[in-house]
Structures are given as structure tokens and as C-alpha cells.
Design an enzyme around this catalytic site. Structure first.
Site: not given
Ligand code: CAA
Length: 380
Positions: A127, A132, A242, A268, A279, A336, A363-365
Site C-alpha cells: 500500500e 516492507s 515468489g 573489441r 587480465q 565497465q 517481493e521484499g527488499t
Molecule cells: N509462511 C507462513 N507463515 C509465516 C511466514 C511464512 N513464510 N512468515 C511469517 N509467517 C507468520 C508467522 O509465523 C506469524 O504467525 P503468528 O502471528 O501466528 O505468530 C505471522 O506470519 C507474522 O509473522 P512475523 O511476526 O514474522 O511478521 P512481521 O510483521 O515481523 O513481518 C516480514 C515479517 C518478513 C518483514 C514481512 O512483513 C515481509 O515479508 N515484508 C515484505 C513484504 C514484501 O515482500 N512485499 C512485496 C510485495 S509483492 C511485490 O513486490 C509484487 C511485485 O510487484 C512483483
């Protein structure tokens, strides 16, 4: 450990390579320049089964494994990184979670046409104020009798401008100490579903993304994917898959940059010899090839674990972290090796450099991947 691909895996790799080099690579520069959506390529990828590689055939997919998906992704991305991510989002972020968490009806009605590529899917987690820290999303899902009302906005939605359905994550329970989320399938055309113009980005110009708005979108109970309140786990488990796809995209970008550099270094000349005989150039090419191979092994390992059905969160994070940063380093060196020509739009390596950069963000930094890896290594 067996490093030999099966005949089936070799076949999909060769089919993808042939198609990508014959029909995508010649158009890649034009797609980058114009930012045109590659409709004809998306249709051909659908015909070849590349939009649902690892989904069983009974649900419209190719019925192959995650290694085959990685092989095909590398080939498509080596030709055009935009086409790679269009494919990756449909496979990993849309079809995979419906297959894993969806109802039989959702698999029939939504998964089957999307895995076969008649329709396209996208994934709505991010959003404007939560990227993150995904749990802090504010998109809301309110329970009504017999259904749900969704309000909110999701941005950077790759495939959004062209997708038929979005898998959306919303907060549906704020009563406890931890908010709970639910995943929903929202078809385009649902009253209250709108989207803005596509985003303009540094690279992957032909892979369109946009913001999608939900204004009192009414959904039935049958729109819920997985159990209500467990949507965050659906999102996280989906991203575990992903991230393998994005690692494979990074492999493709890096390989294209290395191949361009090898070709250029043999042609080249400087100081009376092809620059490949210096090298300084050899060391760069060697580092590029070694890092690419290391990233490939990490990516295959994560894919093997996915195929084995075991949790692979840190392995996927390692593959994506290393492969994405590797792709940027390799593309940097490729420029380069090319010298001034590398900085010119006449040569492809500046495009690879721009395209590589996003793999460190979406898909996560890289920082989020390090958090996922740290959580697992510290608890071991
Ligand atoms: N599988 C299953 N469950 C999981 C899990 C996994 N891989 N990772 C965490 N969980 C569960 C945990 O067990 C926890 O469960 P409970 O509440 O029952 O204990 C719950 O999820 C929350 O987990 P965390 O407390 O670890 O969560 P967090 O708030 O600390 O966040 C984070 C973890 C890794 C930072 C996560 O927020 C994250 O991955 N952030 C990045 C988001 C992201 O990748 N966005 C990309 C968007 S998509 C995109 O980019 C598409 C595109 O354009 C190509």
C-alpha cells in the site's frame, strides 16, 4: 547431490530458450523504449504453458515442477526482464496461492483460466504507506451477512493494468492484540474497483504496474482465499515461492549481461588485441560467471525444497538476496567491460543494469530478505 536436469526439465529449458531468443529478444529494446505491453508475447507464453508452469494440468497448468519454472523464468528473463516478471507474478503470486489455499470452486473458476493464460492475475499486498512492514496495511475488509466490503488502495501492482483478478489482502479483525488479515479474490469490474494510470519506472518498462482502489467493493464469502484471519500467512507463504521466481529473473538478467560482455570482449580490440586477452577484463568476466553460477545453485536449492513441500523461507530469501544483488553487480561490470558503449542505449547492458535494480526491491527488499534469514539463523 544430483546436478543433472531431467529430460523433461531440459525440454522446458530448451523450449523456453528457443522461444525467448527467437521471438522475445529481438523485441526487447523496442519494448524497453516504448514501454508497450507485450500482448503478443503474453499470449504466446500462455500457449506454451508458461503462465502456470507448476500448476497441475487439471487446473490449466503445465503440471511441471519448481525447477522447470526456474529454468523457464531464467530463459524468458534473459531475453526480456519485463516479460519475466509478467510471467512470475501470474505463476507465483496469483496461481500458486489459489492452488495452495483456494477452494475447489476457486480452482475451477479462477485458477484454471489464469494458469492456462486465458486470464491474467495480480497480487495486492503493498500500500502507499506499507511496503516492507506489510502487516501495517490499512485496507479494510468488513464482514457483512453473506459477504464482505473492501475499502482501501494497493500500489505498485505488477500486471495490475491488464489483470482480470487481483488477490487482495485486507485487515479483517482489529479486536485482539494483533490485527488479523484475510485474502480475497476481487475480479476487475466489481463495482468500486478502479485503477489509475500505469507507473513510470527506471526499468522493466513493458511490465506495467499501477495503483488499484477499492471503494466499498462488495464480495461474497466465496471470495475468501484460505481461512478468514489467516491472510498474512497466505501472503508470506506466497512470497516464499515468489522470491524464487524473482531470483530466477535476476539469473536471466545477469546471464544476458554476461553473454553480451563475452561477445563484446572477443570483438573489441585495445592495445593491439581483443580486450578479452587483458587480465583486467578476464577477471571481471570470471567474477561475473562465478557469481551467476553461485546464485543459480541457491535458486535451484530453494526450488528443490519447494518441490519437496518443506518450508523454505530462508532458502528463498537467500536465493533472492544473492541473485538480485549479483545481477546488479554483474550488470555493473558488464557496462565497465563495454566502456563508453556500455553507457549508450545502442547496447543492451544499460537496460540490464536498470532492469536488475528492481530485483533488489520487489517481493521484499534485500533488507527484508536479510531479516528473514536472520530470524532463521538466530533461532537455529
Ligand atoms: N509462511 C507462513 N507463515 C509465516 C511466514 C511464512 N513464510 N512468515 C511469517 N509467517 C507468520 C508467522 O509465523 C506469524 O504467525 P503468528 O502471528 O501466528 O505468530 C505471522 O506470519 C507474522 O509473522 P512475523 O511476526 O514474522 O511478521 P512481521 O510483521 O515481523 O513481518 C516480514 C515479517 C518478513 C518483514 C514481512 O512483513 C515481509 O515479508 N515484508 C515484505 C513484504 C514484501 O515482500 N512485499 C512485496 C510485495 S509483492 C511485490 O513486490 C509484487 C511485485 O510487484 C512483483
Amino acid at each position: 547431490m544430483d546436478f543433472e536436469l531431467t529430460p523433461e526439465q531440459k525440454l522446458i529449458r530448451d523450449t523456453a530458450r528457443d522461444f525467448a531468443q527467437r521471438e522475445i529478444a529481438p523485441k526487447a529494446a523496442e519494448l524497453d523504449k516504448s514501454g508497450r505491453w507485450p500482448d503478443e508475447i503474453v499470449k504466446k507464453m500462455a500457449e506454451l504453458g508458461f503462465l502456470g508452469v507448476a500448476i497441475p494440468e487439471e487446473y490449466g497448468g503445465g503440471g511441471l515442477d519448481a525447477i522447470s519454472y526456474v529454468l523457464a523464468m531464467e530463459e524468458i528473463s534473459a531475453a526480456c526482464a519485463s516479460c519475466g516478471v509478467i510471467m512470475s507474478v501470474n505463476n507465483s503470486l496469483f496461481c500458486d496461492p489459489i492452488y495452495k489455499f483456494g477452494t475447489e470452486q476457486q480452482k475451477k473458476d479462477v485458477l484454471t483460466p489464469t494458469a492456462s493464460g486465458q486470464k491474467l492475475g495480480c497480487f495486492g499486498l503493498t500500500e502507499p504507506m506499507s511496503g516492507s512492514d506489510a502487516q501495517t496495511m490499512i485496507t479494510n475488509g468488513e464482514k457483512t451477512s453473506g459477504g464482505w466490503i473492501i475499502n482501501g488502495a494497493k500500489n505498485w501492482i505488477t500486471n495490475g493494468p491488464h489483470a482480470d483478478t487481483v488477490l487482495v489482502f485486507a485487515v479483517t479483525d482489529r479486536s485482539g492484540p494483533k490485527v488479523k488479515h484475510t485474502a480475497f479474490l476481487v475480479p476487475k469490474g466489481t463495482p468500486g474497483y478502479t485503477q489509475n494510470a500505469r507507473d513510470h519506472k527506471l526499468g522493466i518498462h513493458a511490465a506495467h504496474s499501477c495503483t488499484i482502489f477499492f471503494d466499498n467493493c462488495k464480495l461474497g464469502d466465496d471470495a475468501v482465499v484460505g481461512n478468514p484471519g489467516e491472510g498474512f500467512k497466505v501472503a508470506m507463504a506466497t512470497l516464499d515461492g515468489g522470491r524464487i521466481g524473482i531470483a530466477a529473473q535476476a539469473l536471466g538478467i545477469a546471464r544476458a549481461a554476461l553473454e553480451a560482455s563475452l561477445g563484446y570482449a572477443k570483438e573489441r580490440k585495445s592495445f593491439g588485441v581483443p580486450i578479452a586477452q587483458h587480465q583486467a577484463i578476464q577477471f571481471m568476466l570470471s567474477d561475473m560467471a562465478t557469481e551467476l553460477e553461485a546464485a543459480r545453485l541457491l535458486t535451484y536449492r530453494a526450488a528443490l525444497m519447494k518441490d519437496a513441500g518443506v518450508r523454505h523461507s530462508p532458502e528463498s530469501a537467500m536465493a533472492k538476496l544473492y541473485a538480485s544483488e549479483m545481477a546488479t553487480r554483474v550488470a555493473h561490470k558488464a557496462i565497465q567491460v563495454h566502456g563508453g558503449y556500455g553507457y549508450s542505449t545502442e547496447f543492451p547492458v544499460e537496460r540490464h543494469y536498470r532492469d536488475a535494480r528492481i530485483t533488489e526491491i520487489y517481493e521484499g527488499t534485500s533488507e527484508i530478505q536479510r531479516l528473514v534469514i536472520a530470524a532463521s539463523t538466530l533461532s537455529a
